[in-house]
Write an enzyme that holds these catalytic residues in place. Structure first.
Site, short mmCIF file in Angstrom:
data_model
loop_
_atom_site.label_atom_id
_atom_site.label_comp_id
_atom_site.label_asym_id
_atom_site.label_seq_id
_atom_site.Cartn_x
_atom_site.Cartn_y
_atom_site.Cartn_z
N PHE A 145 0.85 -1.19 0.00
CA PHE A 145 0.00 0.00 0.00
C PHE A 145 0.89 1.23 0.00
O PHE A 145 1.71 1.41 0.89
CB PHE A 145 -0.93 0.04 1.22
CG PHE A 145 -1.83 1.25 1.20
CD1 PHE A 145 -2.93 1.31 0.36
CD2 PHE A 145 -1.56 2.36 2.00
CE1 PHE A 145 -3.74 2.44 0.31
CE2 PHE A 145 -2.37 3.49 1.97
CZ PHE A 145 -3.47 3.53 1.11
N ASP A 232 9.29 2.92 1.21
CA ASP A 232 8.13 3.67 1.70
C ASP A 232 8.07 3.47 3.21
O ASP A 232 7.68 2.41 3.70
CB ASP A 232 6.86 3.13 1.03
CG ASP A 232 5.60 3.80 1.56
OD1 ASP A 232 5.66 4.46 2.61
OD2 ASP A 232 4.54 3.63 0.92
N LYS A 261 3.16 10.65 8.30
CA LYS A 261 2.57 10.22 9.57
C LYS A 261 3.33 10.69 10.82
O LYS A 261 3.16 11.82 11.27
CB LYS A 261 2.44 8.69 9.56
CG LYS A 261 1.37 8.19 8.58
CD LYS A 261 1.18 6.70 8.71
CE LYS A 261 0.18 6.11 7.75
NZ LYS A 261 -1.21 6.31 8.11
C1 LIG Z 1 3.08 2.57 3.75
C2 LIG Z 1 2.14 3.68 3.44
N1 LIG Z 1 2.39 4.47 2.38
C3 LIG Z 1 1.59 5.50 2.07
C4 LIG Z 1 0.47 5.78 2.81
C5 LIG Z 1 -0.40 6.94 2.43
O1 LIG Z 1 -0.24 7.97 3.34
P1 LIG Z 1 -1.30 9.18 3.42
O2 LIG Z 1 -2.57 8.58 3.92
O3 LIG Z 1 -0.68 10.16 4.36
O4 LIG Z 1 -1.43 9.71 2.04
C6 LIG Z 1 0.17 4.98 3.92
C7 LIG Z 1 -1.04 5.25 4.72
O5 LIG Z 1 -1.52 4.45 5.46
C8 LIG Z 1 1.03 3.91 4.24
O6 LIG Z 1 0.78 3.11 5.29
#
Ligand SMILES: Cc1ncc(COP(=O)(O)O)c(C=O)c1O
Length: 403
Positions: A145, A232, A261
């Site tokens: 994700f 990521d 986050k």
């Molecule tokens: C690993 C990862 N990448 C990207 C995102 C997307 O982040 P945002 O919701 O701040 O756009 C998330 C959100 O849960 C995530 O867990």
């Protein structure tokens, strides 16, 4: 803002939200009115033990006093100015981020998905600029994700569920390969591949940490084939998994890392850190964003990261993650507990995860469910043994009530 300030009842607040908002989330049945440390308080000042941490955001605790103070101070100085002038919060934060991660440069964004957009864009441009127009393909993992905007969504290896259905076609140039399967990644590399992009622990995918062998093997594969390693760390970064960044747990250095986050403690900030060599790809006009590097967000993030480091909350995440996971293994109907520090997933027998989540909510414990069988917990990293014990006790009651 409290109900008394606006002269509304709780029911009226819910009605207004339901009537005027496009709802894409199943809501908790209360109004979040204030938060402090490990607790969130509703309209009647009932306390909820917070083991979802705003989804891995409130790493230094809800409304950490130092972050609150930093926001209050900055808001009265300059709230926004755009990136033409230099600002003091940007200078301090950038030095702190680069020194504590060992990376050379940072670029700010507002969220995790945008941080991934920047990471994907810089990798593609690096490939095209240096090796020709077809060198832009990125291999990512199935079940990954990376966010909801088109680049990040295209990188996301969940192609057959609500994330992508109805939104296709995705951006071209992404291949999805089984996570933790080094051979599959080796086989997927082509002459057009420029990068491999991974979460070091798949969070939304069910809390699946990369194995040491896999992560080190991927770094070597990238070195051997001249590929970029993009990590990521939106969910794993900033002390969540027992190190400042999760890649430090693997003793490797990626070429580029996205984050968001936990770095802001509640304000919308994200970013991308990378090597000087890769950073040189972006010059004037190649990428930008109105709010990126906003002084209030940078001041908050500077306070948040200092709190995380000064209080060694990575160390606490490591110790508490172990303790908590072992206690969770004693619960009834548990198939498996997986964790990377305080990113914790409990896999239950059967398909009652959503019911368990609701039973926890009834008992004033906040957790999230992934699919039908996993309860995921990402509490603030200030969690103590007592907090973890309390969470386990409530979860036990909840599981017994539904199973
Ligand atoms: C690993 C990862 N990448 C990207 C995102 C997307 O982040 P945002 O919701 O701040 O756009 C998330 C959100 O849960 C995530 O867990």
């Amino acid at each position: 803002m409290q109900l008394k300030d606006v002269n509304l009842t709780a029911e009226q607040v819910k009605e207004l939200c339901t009537k005027y908002m496009i709802e894409t989330y199943e809501r908790f049945p209360f109004i979040a009115c204030r938060a402090e440390g490990m607790y969130l308080y509703d309209e009647n000042d009932n306390a909820y033990l917070d083991f979802y941490g705003g989804i891995a955001v409130n790493n230094a605790g809800n409304c950490n006093p130092k972050v609150v103070e930093a926001v209050r101070n900055q808001v009265g100085e300059i709230m926004h100015t755009f990136n033409y002038p230099y600002t003091i919060p940007q200078a301090l934060l950038s030095e702190l981020i680069c020194k504590s991660t060992g990376m050379d440069k940072v670029l700010y964004q507002q969220s995790g998905t945008e941080a991934n957009e920047a990471m994907i864009k810089i990798a593609r441009k690096y490939g095209v600029d240096n090796f020709g127009p077809n060198k832009f393909h990125i291999i990512t993992a199935t079940n990954s994700f990376h966010g909801r905007t088109y680049g990040a969504l295209s990188a996301t290896g969940q192609t057959n569920n609500a994330l992508q259905l109805g939104f296709k076609p995705m951006l071209e140039g992404f291949t999805y390969v089984e996570y933790n399967n080094l051979k599959a990644f080796e086989d997927a590399v082509t002459e057009n591949t420029i990068a491999i992009m991974l979460e070091p622990c798949q969070g939304e995918g069910g809390v699946i940490p990369a194995t040491q062998e896999f992560m080190k093997g991927i770094r070597k594969l990238c070195d051997d084939k001249g590929l970029l390693l993009l990590l990521d760390e939106v969910q794993t970064g900033w002390c969540r998994t027992g190190a400042i960044m999760d890649y430090m747990n693997y003793d490797i250095k990626p070429d580029c890392v996205s984050m968001a986050k936990g770095m802001g403690g509640g304000v919308p900030i994200g970013g991308m850190i990378c090597t000087a060599k890769l950073a040189a790809t972006f010059g004037g006009g190649t990428h930008g964003s109105t709010y990126a590097g906003n002084p209030v967000c940078c001041a908050a993030s500077y306070a948040q990261i200092n709190e995380l480091l000064d209080r060694d909350l990575a160390g606490n995440a490591k110790v508490m993650g172990e303790y908590f996971s072992n206690e969770l293994r004693k619960l009834p109907n548990v198939k498996e507990v997986r964790n990377a520090g305080l990113l914790v997933g409990v896999v239950f027998e059967g398909d009652k995860a959503v019911d368990i989540k609701h039973a926890c909510l009834d008992r004033h414990l906040l957790v999230t469910a992934i699919g039908n069988s996993i309860i995921r917990m990402v509490p603030p990293l200030i969690a103590t043994k007592e907090d973890c014990d309390k969470c386990v006790d409530i979860l036990k009651e909840a599981v017994l009530a539904v199973m």
